[in-house]
Design an enzyme around this catalytic site. Structure first.
Site, mmCIF file in Angstrom:
data_model
loop_
_atom_site.group_PDB
_atom_site.id
_atom_site.type_symbol
_atom_site.label_atom_id
_atom_site.label_comp_id
_atom_site.label_asym_id
_atom_site.label_seq_id
_atom_site.Cartn_x
_atom_site.Cartn_y
_atom_site.Cartn_z
ATOM 1 N N LYS A 181 10.266 -8.138 5.372
ATOM 2 C CA LYS A 181 11.298 -8.731 6.241
ATOM 3 C C LYS A 181 12.050 -9.785 5.459
ATOM 4 O O LYS A 181 11.504 -10.393 4.532
ATOM 5 C CB LYS A 181 10.652 -9.391 7.471
ATOM 6 C CG LYS A 181 11.567 -9.452 8.672
ATOM 7 C CD LYS A 181 11.610 -8.115 9.386
ATOM 8 C CE LYS A 181 12.468 -8.136 10.623
ATOM 9 N NZ LYS A 181 12.310 -6.910 11.401
ATOM 10 N N LYS A 239 3.841 -1.336 12.149
ATOM 11 C CA LYS A 239 4.813 -0.467 12.831
ATOM 12 C C LYS A 239 5.023 0.819 12.027
ATOM 13 O O LYS A 239 4.971 1.914 12.563
ATOM 14 C CB LYS A 239 6.123 -1.248 12.948
ATOM 15 C CG LYS A 239 7.134 -0.686 13.902
ATOM 16 C CD LYS A 239 8.388 -1.572 13.965
ATOM 17 C CE LYS A 239 8.082 -2.986 14.443
ATOM 18 N NZ LYS A 239 9.285 -3.806 14.551
ATOM 19 N N SER A 279 15.875 4.542 10.387
ATOM 20 C CA SER A 279 16.165 4.036 9.034
ATOM 21 C C SER A 279 15.518 4.946 7.988
ATOM 22 O O SER A 279 16.092 5.205 6.934
ATOM 23 C CB SER A 279 15.613 2.617 8.862
ATOM 24 O OG SER A 279 16.562 1.673 9.297
ATOM 25 N N LYS A 324 9.813 -2.088 3.621
ATOM 26 C CA LYS A 324 10.963 -1.896 4.513
ATOM 27 C C LYS A 324 10.959 -2.915 5.625
ATOM 28 O O LYS A 324 9.912 -3.218 6.197
ATOM 29 C CB LYS A 324 10.834 -0.478 5.131
ATOM 30 C CG LYS A 324 11.973 -0.054 5.983
ATOM 31 C CD LYS A 324 12.942 0.788 5.186
ATOM 32 C CE LYS A 324 14.253 1.038 5.883
ATOM 33 N NZ LYS A 324 15.139 -0.101 5.953
ATOM 34 N N HIS A 352 0.850 -1.204 0.000
ATOM 35 C CA HIS A 352 0.000 0.000 0.000
ATOM 36 C C HIS A 352 0.878 1.245 0.000
ATOM 37 O O HIS A 352 0.425 2.326 -0.346
ATOM 38 C CB HIS A 352 -0.974 -0.001 1.183
ATOM 39 C CG HIS A 352 -0.338 0.389 2.479
ATOM 40 N ND1 HIS A 352 0.507 -0.434 3.185
ATOM 41 C CD2 HIS A 352 -0.410 1.539 3.206
ATOM 42 C CE1 HIS A 352 0.924 0.184 4.285
ATOM 43 N NE2 HIS A 352 0.378 1.377 4.316
ATOM 44 N N ARG A 353 2.123 1.075 0.426
ATOM 45 C CA ARG A 353 3.128 2.133 0.296
ATOM 46 C C ARG A 353 4.407 1.470 -0.196
ATOM 47 O O ARG A 353 4.730 0.359 0.234
ATOM 48 C CB ARG A 353 3.446 2.749 1.658
ATOM 49 C CG ARG A 353 2.317 3.497 2.305
ATOM 50 C CD ARG A 353 2.733 4.951 2.556
ATOM 51 N NE ARG A 353 1.732 5.638 3.357
ATOM 52 C CZ ARG A 353 0.608 6.143 2.867
ATOM 53 N NH1 ARG A 353 0.306 6.003 1.598
ATOM 54 N NH2 ARG A 353 -0.240 6.790 3.657
ATOM 55 N N ASP A 371 4.082 6.691 11.342
ATOM 56 C CA ASP A 371 4.059 7.565 10.158
ATOM 57 C C ASP A 371 5.354 7.522 9.364
ATOM 58 O O ASP A 371 5.884 8.564 8.955
ATOM 59 C CB ASP A 371 3.717 9.017 10.554
ATOM 60 C CG ASP A 371 2.269 9.134 11.026
ATOM 61 O OD1 ASP A 371 1.400 8.448 10.452
ATOM 62 O OD2 ASP A 371 2.021 9.884 11.992
#
Ligand code: NAD
Length: 476
Positions: free
Chosen positions: A112, A100, A367, A76, A71-72, A105
Site C-alpha cells: 500500500k 485479501k 486490477s 499490489k 511471498h508472492r 486467489d
C-alpha cells in the site's frame, strides 16, 4: 500480541486491529509460531520526504510505500492521498492487501502507498507534480514495476493519478515492453480495463448477493434471502460507495440513507444514487437533496436498515457508536471500518459483518485482470467475440430450421452475443466473489468456535500464505 476479549478491550490503532484479527484467526491454525510471525510482519517499509515547489514556496511532502509480503511478487495495493496518512495506517492497509489477495486467489503479495496531503484546495497541477515526484522516488528504490510492485487507486486517488504514474514510469523505462503493467486502475485509453472503476463497488454487491443467498444464515438475522427490497445505508459517496449504490439498483435493493463529510440524507422511499451524486457535484453538498431529510452524518449510520455499507475510512464504527448500530448486516466497503471493540459489541448483537478482505476485494481482482491484459497486450474478448457470435448464430439457425420456429430479434441478439471485455471482467469478478465466499463459509461452519466471517476469512488466507511459504522451503 494476544487476542483481547470484549472485557479486556482497549481502542486499538488500525495496525494493531489488523494484528488482532490475524492473531485470533492464527490461533485456529497449527503453523509454527515463527512462520506466523513472518506472515504477520511487514517486509519492507519505505518512508520518504521530498520537496515540491508550490508557487514561490517549497513544501516537504511525507509519503510511504509499504510492501507487506513478498511471498508472492509483484506486490499490489492502492495509493491513498489524505492528510491523515501515517506509517501504521499504510502498514495496516498493506497487511490487509496480503490477506485479501490470498483470499481471492490473486497471485500477489500485499502493499500500500500513502501521501500525506489533503487534496482539498490543491490544483490538479500541484497534485500532478506530487504524484510524478512520488513515482520517481518509487522508481529510484525499485519500489514500482510490473514484476515488483504495482500500485492502484485508493482513497483520494483515481484513474487520473494512475495515468500520471504510468507516464512517469514509462519515461524512465521507455523500452520496457511490459511497462503498462506497472500500475492498474488506469483510464481505458491508457490500457486500463473496462469495469475497473466500478469493480470494488460491484464486488461489494456480489458479496452481499452471495451472503444473502443462504437461507439458514438469513433466518438467523430475521431476513429473507436475496437483495430485492433490502434497505441500505451507505457511508461515503466516493468510488466504492457510489458504485455500490449504483450496482445495488440492478438487484432492486433500496438505498435509504447516505452519509458524506458534510452531513447525511435520508429518504425511506429510496434514493437514486446516480441523481444524488449529480446533485452533490453540482451543489457542492449532499445536503438539501429534493425529497430527502438532512441528517447528522454519524446519526444516519445508526438508523434502522438491513445493510450498512461503510465506504469511507477506517475506525468509523467503534466502541462509541457500535451499540447504536441497528443494521443486521455490515458490508465493509472500506478497509478497517469496524474496530475489534466494535466487532465484539456487534457480534454480541447478532450482526453479520462481511469483512473487508473479502467484501472489497473486487478492486484488486479486476486490477489483476488489468495486469494480465497489459502483459498479454490484447483486450479480453478481442480474439473470440466474432467466432463465438458466428458459432452461436449457426446453432440458433439450426434450431430454427429443425423446429420451424423463429426466435425474436431481441432473443437472437441475446443468445448470439459474444463476450466483450466488460462481460468477461464482470463474470470473472462474480465468479471470484462466489468461490471465495464458499471457502469462507465452509470454514465458518466447520469450526464451532469461529463465530464470525472475518476470522473464517483470515483462516482461509493464512492457510494459503503459510502453504506458499512452506512450499518454498523457507521453513523446512
Ligand atoms: P474515495 O476518495 O473515492 O471516496 C471516499 C469518500 O468518503 C469521499 O467522498 C469522502 O468525502 C467520504 N468521507 C470521508 N470521510 C467521511 C466521513 N467521516 N463520513 C462520510 N463520508 C466520508 O475513496 P474510495 O476509493 O471510495 O475508498 C474508500 C474506502 O474503500 C477506503 O477505505 C479504501 O481503502 C477502500 N477501498 C477502495 C478501493 C478502490 O478500488 N478505490 C478498493 C478496496 C478498498
Amino acid at each position: 500480541m494476544s487476542v483481547q476479549t470484549l472485557e479486556q478491550a482497549k481502542e486499538f490503532n488500525f495496525f494493531e486491529s489488523v494484528e488482532n484479527y490475524f492473531d485470533k484467526a492464527a490461533s485456529f491454525t497449527k503453523f509454527p509460531k515463527g512462520l506466523l510471525e513472518q506472515i504477520k510482519t511487514c517486509n519492507s517499509v519505505y518512508k520518504m520526504n521530498f520537496p515540491v515547489k508550490i508557487g514561490n514556496d517549497y513544501r516537504v511532502v511525507e509519503a510511504y510505500r509499504v510492501q507487506h509480503s513478498h511471498h508472492r511478487v509483484p506486490t499490489k495495493g492502492g495509493i491513498r492521498y489524505s492528510h491523515k496518512v501515517n506509517q501504521e495506517e499504510v502498514m495496516a492497509l498493506a497487511s490487509l492487501m496480503t490477506f485479501k489477495c490470498a483470499l481471492v486467489d490473486v497471485p500477489f503479495g500485499g502493499a500500500k502507498g500513502g501521501i500525506k496531503i489533503s487534496t482539498v484546495g490543491l490544483s490538479p497541477m500541484v497534485l500532478q507534480k506530487i504524484t510524478r515526484r512520488y513515482t520517481a522516488e518509487l522508481i529510484k528504490k525499485n519500489f514500482i514495476g510490473p514484476g515488483l510492485d504495482v500500485p492502484a487507486p485508493d482513497y483520494g486517488t483515481g484513474e487520473r493519478e494512475m495515468a500520471w504514474i504510468l507516464d512517469t514510469y514509462l519515461s524512465f523505462h521507455p523500452s520496457e515492453v511490459e511497462g503498462y503493467a506497472c500500475v492498474t486502475g488506469k483510464p481505458v485509453s491508457q490500457n486500463g480495463i473496462r469495469g475497473r472503476t466500478a469493480a470494488t463497488g460491484r464486488g461489494v454487491v456480489y458479496a452481499l448477493k452471495e451472503v444473502c443467498s443462504y437461507k439458514d444464515d438469513m433466518d438467523k438475522l430475521g431476513l429473507a434471502t436475496g437483495l430485492a427490497g433490502k434497505t441500505v445505508i451507505i457511508q461515503g459517496l466516493g468510488n466504492v460507495g457510489y458504485h455500490t449504490g449504483d450496482v445495488l439498483k440492478e438487484f432492486d435493493a433500496k438505498v435509504i440513507g447516505i452519509a458524506e463529510r458534510e452531513g447525511g440524507i435520508y429518504d425511506e422511499n429510496g434514493l437514486d444514487v446516480t441523481k444524488v451524486f449529480k446533485h452533490r457535484k453540482q451543489s457542492g453538498s449532499l445536503l438539501d437533496y429534493p425529497g430527502a431529510k438532512n441528517m447528522d452524518n454519524k446519526l444516519i449510520m445508526e438508523m434502522d436498515c438491513d445493510i450498512l455499507v461503510p465506504a469511507a475510512l477506517e475506525n468509523q464504527i467503534n466502541s462509541s457508536n457500535a451499540h447504536n448500530i441497528k443494521a443486521k448486516i455490515i458490508a465493509e466497503g472500506a478497509n478497517g471500518p469496524v474496530t475489534p471493540e466494535a466487532e465484539a459489541i456487534l457480534l454480541s448483537k447478532n450482526v453479520l459483518i462481511i469483512p473487508d478482505i473479502y467484501c472489497n476485494a473486487g478492486g484488486v481482482t479486476v486490477s489483476y485482470f488489468e495486469w494480465l491484459k497489459n502483459l498479454s497486450h490484447v483486450r479480453f474478448g478481442r480474439m473470440q467475440k466474432r467466432f463465438e457470435e458466428a458459432t452461436q448464430g449457426n446453432l440458433l439457425d439450426m434450431v430454427e430450421k429443425m423446429t420451424g420456429k423463429t426466435v425474436s430479434k431481441r432473443d437472437r441478439e441475446m443468445v448470439v452475443h459474444g463476450a466483450d471485455e466488460i462481460d468477461i471482467v464482470n463474470s470473472g469478478l462474480e465468479q471470484t466473489m462466489v468461490e471465495s465466499y464458499t471457502q469462507i463459509r465452509e470454514v465458518w461452519k466447520k469450526y464451532k468456535d469461529v463465530e464470525d466471517l472475518r476470522t473464517a476469512a483470515f483462516i482461509v488466507s493464512i492457510n494459503k500464505v503459510a502453504n506458499a511459504y512452506l512450499a518454498m522451503g523457507v521453513f523446512p
